[in-house]
Design a protein around this motif. Structure first.
Motif, PDB file in Angstrom:
ATOM      1  N   SER A  90       7.961 -10.135   8.322  1.00 48.81           N
ATOM      2  CA  SER A  90       8.263 -11.347   7.547  1.00 48.81           C
ATOM      3  C   SER A  90       9.620 -11.866   7.995  1.00 48.81           C
ATOM      4  N   TYR A  91       9.838 -13.172   7.868  1.00 47.04           N
ATOM      5  CA  TYR A  91      11.114 -13.744   8.330  1.00 47.04           C
ATOM      6  C   TYR A  91      11.661 -14.730   7.298  1.00 47.04           C
ATOM      7  N   GLY A  92      12.920 -15.065   7.465  1.00 42.08           N
ATOM      8  CA  GLY A  92      13.553 -16.093   6.637  1.00 42.08           C
ATOM      9  C   GLY A  92      13.534 -15.744   5.155  1.00 42.08           C
ATOM     10  N   THR A  93      13.461 -16.779   4.329  1.00 44.79           N
ATOM     11  CA  THR A  93      13.447 -16.619   2.875  1.00 44.79           C
ATOM     12  C   THR A  93      12.386 -15.618   2.425  1.00 44.79           C
ATOM     13  N   MET A  94      11.217 -15.681   3.034  1.00 43.78           N
ATOM     14  CA  MET A  94      10.104 -14.815   2.637  1.00 43.78           C
ATOM     15  C   MET A  94      10.475 -13.347   2.784  1.00 43.78           C
ATOM     16  N   SER A  95      11.249 -13.035   3.814  1.00 40.14           N
ATOM     17  CA  SER A  95      11.606 -11.635   4.063  1.00 40.14           C
ATOM     18  C   SER A  95      12.500 -11.080   2.958  1.00 40.14           C
ATOM     19  N   ARG A  96      13.271 -11.950   2.301  1.00 43.76           N
ATOM     20  CA  ARG A  96      14.151 -11.481   1.214  1.00 43.76           C
ATOM     21  C   ARG A  96      13.325 -11.053   0.007  1.00 43.76           C
ATOM     22  N   VAL A  97      12.260 -11.798  -0.232  1.00 43.72           N
ATOM     23  CA  VAL A  97      11.377 -11.421  -1.341  1.00 43.72           C
ATOM     24  C   VAL A  97      10.690 -10.097  -0.989  1.00 43.72           C
ATOM     25  N   CYS A  98      10.288  -9.968   0.257  1.00 40.15           N
ATOM     26  CA  CYS A  98       9.630  -8.731   0.696  1.00 40.15           C
ATOM     27  C   CYS A  98      10.568  -7.538   0.537  1.00 40.15           C
ATOM     28  N   LEU A  99      11.845  -7.770   0.799  1.00 40.27           N
ATOM     29  CA  LEU A  99      12.831  -6.687   0.681  1.00 40.27           C
ATOM     30  C   LEU A  99      12.888  -6.172  -0.761  1.00 40.27           C
ATOM     31  N   THR A 100      12.895  -7.085  -1.712  1.00 42.43           N
ATOM     32  CA  THR A 100      12.886  -6.704  -3.133  1.00 42.43           C
ATOM     33  C   THR A 100      11.622  -5.900  -3.440  1.00 42.43           C
ATOM     34  N   PRO A 133       5.991 -16.804  -2.679  1.00 41.36           N
ATOM     35  CA  PRO A 133       5.320 -15.652  -3.292  1.00 41.36           C
ATOM     36  C   PRO A 133       6.341 -14.717  -3.940  1.00 41.36           C
ATOM     37  N   SER A 134       6.007 -14.188  -5.107  1.00 42.91           N
ATOM     38  CA  SER A 134       6.943 -13.342  -5.861  1.00 42.91           C
ATOM     39  C   SER A 134       6.869 -11.892  -5.374  1.00 42.91           C
ATOM     40  N   PRO A 135       7.890 -11.065  -5.720  1.00 46.34           N
ATOM     41  CA  PRO A 135       7.828  -9.638  -5.356  1.00 46.34           C
ATOM     42  C   PRO A 135       6.567  -8.974  -5.923  1.00 46.34           C
ATOM     43  N   GLU A 136       6.185  -9.363  -7.154  1.00 47.74           N
ATOM     44  CA  GLU A 136       4.999  -8.761  -7.776  1.00 47.74           C
ATOM     45  C   GLU A 136       3.746  -9.044  -6.931  1.00 47.74           C
ATOM     46  N   GLU A 137       3.633 -10.263  -6.435  1.00 51.01           N
ATOM     47  CA  GLU A 137       2.479 -10.608  -5.590  1.00 51.01           C
ATOM     48  C   GLU A 137       2.483  -9.776  -4.305  1.00 51.01           C
ATOM     49  N   ILE A 138       3.669  -9.640  -3.729  1.00 49.64           N
ATOM     50  CA  ILE A 138       3.787  -8.889  -2.467  1.00 49.64           C
ATOM     51  C   ILE A 138       3.390  -7.424  -2.710  1.00 49.64           C
ATOM     52  N   ILE A 139       3.876  -6.893  -3.846  1.00 48.05           N
ATOM     53  CA  ILE A 139       3.562  -5.500  -4.180  1.00 48.05           C
ATOM     54  C   ILE A 139       2.046  -5.343  -4.342  1.00 48.05           C
ATOM     55  N   ALA A 140       1.445  -6.263  -5.077  1.00 47.02           N
ATOM     56  CA  ALA A 140      -0.002  -6.170  -5.350  1.00 47.02           C
ATOM     57  C   ALA A 140      -0.815  -6.225  -4.048  1.00 47.02           C
ATOM     58  N   VAL A 141      -0.502  -7.183  -3.184  1.00 46.12           N
ATOM     59  CA  VAL A 141      -1.315  -7.315  -1.956  1.00 46.12           C
ATOM     60  C   VAL A 141      -1.055  -6.145  -1.003  1.00 46.12           C
ATOM     61  N   THR A 142       0.201  -5.700  -0.951  1.00 44.67           N
ATOM     62  CA  THR A 142       0.515  -4.595  -0.034  1.00 44.67           C
ATOM     63  C   THR A 142      -0.233  -3.330  -0.474  1.00 44.67           C
ATOM     64  N   LYS A 143      -0.199  -3.056  -1.784  1.00 42.23           N
ATOM     65  CA  LYS A 143      -0.913  -1.876  -2.300  1.00 42.23           C
ATOM     66  C   LYS A 143      -2.409  -1.987  -2.005  1.00 42.23           C
ATOM     67  N   GLU A 144      -2.931  -3.185  -2.169  1.00 39.23           N
ATOM     68  CA  GLU A 144      -4.359  -3.413  -1.930  1.00 39.23           C
ATOM     69  C   GLU A 144      -4.705  -3.142  -0.452  1.00 39.23           C
ATOM     70  N   PHE A 145      -3.863  -3.674   0.453  1.00 42.31           N
ATOM     71  CA  PHE A 145      -4.121  -3.481   1.900  1.00 42.31           C
ATOM     72  C   PHE A 145      -4.024  -1.995   2.270  1.00 42.31           C
ATOM     73  N   VAL A 146      -3.039  -1.286   1.686  1.00 41.78           N
ATOM     74  CA  VAL A 146      -2.880   0.146   1.975  1.00 41.78           C
ATOM     75  C   VAL A 146      -4.102   0.903   1.459  1.00 41.78           C
ATOM     76  N   LYS A 147      -4.553   0.517   0.235  1.00 43.03           N
ATOM     77  CA  LYS A 147      -5.700   1.182  -0.386  1.00 43.03           C
ATOM     78  C   LYS A 147      -6.951   1.005   0.484  1.00 43.03           C
ATOM     79  N   GLU A 148      -7.166  -0.214   0.954  1.00 38.03           N
ATOM     80  CA  GLU A 148      -8.345  -0.513   1.793  1.00 38.03           C
ATOM     81  C   GLU A 148      -8.392   0.391   3.018  1.00 38.03           C
ATOM     82  N   GLN A 149      -7.204   0.619   3.612  1.00 36.22           N
ATOM     83  CA  GLN A 149      -7.160   1.405   4.843  1.00 36.22           C
ATOM     84  C   GLN A 149      -7.174   2.920   4.582  1.00 36.22           C
ATOM     85  N   SER A 150      -6.962   3.314   3.313  1.00 32.25           N
ATOM     86  CA  SER A 150      -6.899   4.745   2.999  1.00 32.25           C
ATOM     87  C   SER A 150      -8.246   5.299   2.573  1.00 32.25           C
ATOM     88  N   ILE A 151      -9.200   4.376   2.335  1.00 27.49           N
ATOM     89  CA  ILE A 151     -10.517   4.842   1.861  1.00 27.49           C
ATOM     90  C   ILE A 151     -11.260   5.565   2.979  1.00 27.49           C
TER      91      ILE A 151
END
Lengths: 245, 360
Positions: free
Chosen positions: B257-267, B342-360
């Motif tokens: 992620s880059y720019g402003t978006m990356s700051r939200v990702c950092l949180t 996109p908010s930190p909560e959204e990033i957390i939700a999608v990231t967890k979902e993507f990790v879950k998909e790949q862990s099945i």
């Protein structure tokens, strides 16, 4: 015996690519003579347009930039704003200046940018093969007005000198031609005056030169001169349209 | 160095002055008009030049003319304005002129909206104008970084004789943060007598310089393009910049992620770390050249199940991420581009979902 006539130092020895009977060569010679006579070659930057004169940097011995279609006045503005000591001229055709670049020339003139424009009007797009220009005469046949320009559809030919002279900003706007030795002498005086106004930092200056295009008009060079005199000059009246205070 | 609180747009204007650039042509457009407003006052104070042009099209060629005669020059604009300048940017790239562009992106396409977006990624990194050319593109994530990158951009533009673009977004332009300007004076620009149309008298030379972009001979044009390509290849070797976060951990996913978006990702990454989920991130600071090798190597880590490109665009950078991952790991995208970040909560939700998909 002294030398009576020679190539100006401001012009290269290159042969030009212009068609037989076209007057670009005469006009560029007048610009070259002017640069020599005013002793400004070392601080002059010319700007070539798109169109027939795109290669004009091959014919001058001063610095040159090459513009995109119609944008020469913006480039000249850029140069003059950061280097007001340089002498800058644009050399533009009618498709370039009166069509796609109309915005740039109007605003540069209205800001009173201290550069000089040589505007060559031959009532047709030359380089692209003879299409209709904003300056094409009513009824004139071109490759995109094959039945003759219909003014009810495309409007009347644009008179650039008159249009720009309506601006409230001071400027030197004149229309000349080079179809005879008498006219060439007058055009030379006008071009020199235009550069002098720039050197004096007085005003924007534009010399419209009514020119010929025998190739795209489908005429012999002699007939092209005749048609210019009888038809073009009847609509594009010669003379000074605006003088600075 | 003293810290001052400045709005992003104003800091960008000040940074250009501190870099030694006293020539600014621009046309107002939201959300970056404050740069022009700031510099209309500031340039006269420092003996500089500001001209408000009649259009962005004209701005691009004013830059061409001024840079072509050897002077330092820059502009700022926002998405639709950059589109209008794109024709000129192609000419400036071909003419090999050092010009700095700042694009404070707003939502698009078309008039879009005036809120922040990263929807101009393709335009900036793949060329918005015609022909084979590249810009060196830098993406700041803070007001301070905007200042640093603007100042560096002038040096890089001169180094490569190439246009450089700072790709910010509306939030970077509008937010206020403390910034420092370096006390050291900028390096003097190189001597440009060899090519600039600065008048033969100025450089005491009897050869006339021509700045042009027309090469009618196909071989000559091809060689010109090869010369440009060599510059872009050199940038790929020498100018790649990025920042890594949490990449020392055994991360389950790698966010790019880059720019402003990356700051939200950092949180979001910090919150997930507290919850026991390790996520790494690579933040490209240069979008061209793109940190291909760094992202590829980071994706190779055994713990990493998925690579996620998180953007304020509809999946533009993800194409570059996919390209450099070379299929070694699955790549996902998440983003928004209506102007809403996109908010930190959204990033957390999608990231967890993507990790879950790949862990099945």
């Amino acid at each position: 015996m002294g030398v009576k006539f020679k190539r100006p130092e401001a012009l290269t020895e290159n042969h030009t690519h212009y068609c037989p009977g076209c007057t670009h060569g005469i006009i560029q010679r007048l610009v070259g003579e002017t640069i020599d006579e005013l002793g400004i070659r070392g601080k002059t930057v010319g700007i070539a347009p798109v169109g027939c004169a795109v290669l004009s940097y091959n014919y001058f011995t001063c610095d040159f930039q090459e513009a995109a279609h119609g944008r020469a006045p913006a480039m000249a503005t850029g140069i003059k704003r950061v280097r007001p000591d340089l002498i800058v001229f644009t050399y533009q055709g009618d498709g370039d200046l009166a069509s796609i670049g109309m915005g740039e020339i109007v605003h540069a003139a209205n800001r009173g940018e201290k550069f000089t424009t040589i505007f060559v009007n031959n009532a047709v797009y030359g380089m692209t093969g003879g299409q209709m220009a904003p300056t094409t005469m009513p009824g004139q046949r071109t490759t995109t007005s094959p039945f003759g320009r219909d003014t009810s559809d495309t409007g009347m030919p644009l008179r650039v000198a008159e249009l720009l002279s309506s601006l409230a900003t001071p400027g030197y706007i004149t229309r000349q031609t080079v179809i005879s030795p008498k006219h060439i002498r007058k055009a030379k005086k006008a071009i020199k005056k235009a550069f002098e106004y720039q050197i004096e930092k007085k005003c924007f200056s534009l010399v419209e030169v009514v020119s010929t295009c025998p190739t795209n008009w489908g005429m012999t060079p002699v007939d092209a001169l005749k048609w210019t005199e009888e038809t073009l000059l009847a609509y594009y009246k010669l003379g000074d349209y605006k003088l600075p205070e | 160095m003293t810290k001052v609180l400045m709005k992003g747009n104003e800091a960008i204007g000040e940074a250009a002055i501190r870099a030694g650039c006293l020539n600014y042509f621009a046309y107002p457009i939201t959300p970056q008009s404050e740069v022009a407003e700031y510099l209309s006052k500031r340039m006269p104070e420092v003996g500089g030049m500001f001209l408000q042009a009649e259009s962005e099209v004209a701005v691009a060629y004013m830059l061409f003319g001024a840079s072509g005669c050897g002077e330092m020059v820059f502009t700022t604009s926002s998405s639709p304005g950059i589109s209008l300048m794109s024709e000129g940017i192609s000419y400036i790239a071909s003419g090999q002129l050092p010009v700095v562009f700042v694009n404070i992106i707003r939502g698009g396409p078309g008039l879009g909206g005036i809120l922040p977006s990263q929807g101009d990624y393709f335009q900036a990194t793949k060329g918005g104008g015609h022909g084979d050319y590249r810009l060196l593109v830098m993406a700041p994530a803070s007001v301070q970084e905007s200042v640093d990158m603007v100042m560096e951009a002038f040096v890089l533009a001169e180094k490569y004789r190439n246009p450089v673009m700072i790709l910010g977004d509306g939030l970077i332009g509008q937010m206020m943060e403390p910034v420092e300007f370096p006390d050291t004076p900028p390096p003097p620009p190189p001597n440009k007598d060899e090519w600039a149309t600065n008048g033969m008298d100025t450089r005491k030379s009897n050869t006339h310089n021509i700045v042009k972009t027309l090469f009618l001979d196909p071989e000559v044009l091809n060689n010109h393009n090869l010369k440009l390509k060599a510059k872009y290849d050199r940038m790929k070797k020498e100018e790649v910049k990025f920042v890594s976060y949490n990449t020392e951990s055994d991360y389950k996913a790698l966010i790019v992620s880059y720019g402003t978006m990356s700051r939200v990702c950092l949180t979001a990454i910090d919150i997930m770390k507290e919850e026991g989920l390790e996520i790494g991130m690579i933040r490209p600071q240069t979008l061209f050249p793109f940190p291909e090798t760094a992202i590829y190597k980071a994706a190779l880590k055994d713990s990493c199940k998925v690579v996620v490109s998180i953007e304020m665009s509809m999946g533009q950078m993800v194409e570059d991420v996919e390209r450099c991952i070379k299929g070694v790991k699955p790549v996902q995208w998440y983003g928004k581009c209506g102007g809403e970040v996109p908010s930190p909560e959204e990033i957390i939700a999608v990231t967890k979902e993507f990790v879950k998909e790949q862990s099945i």
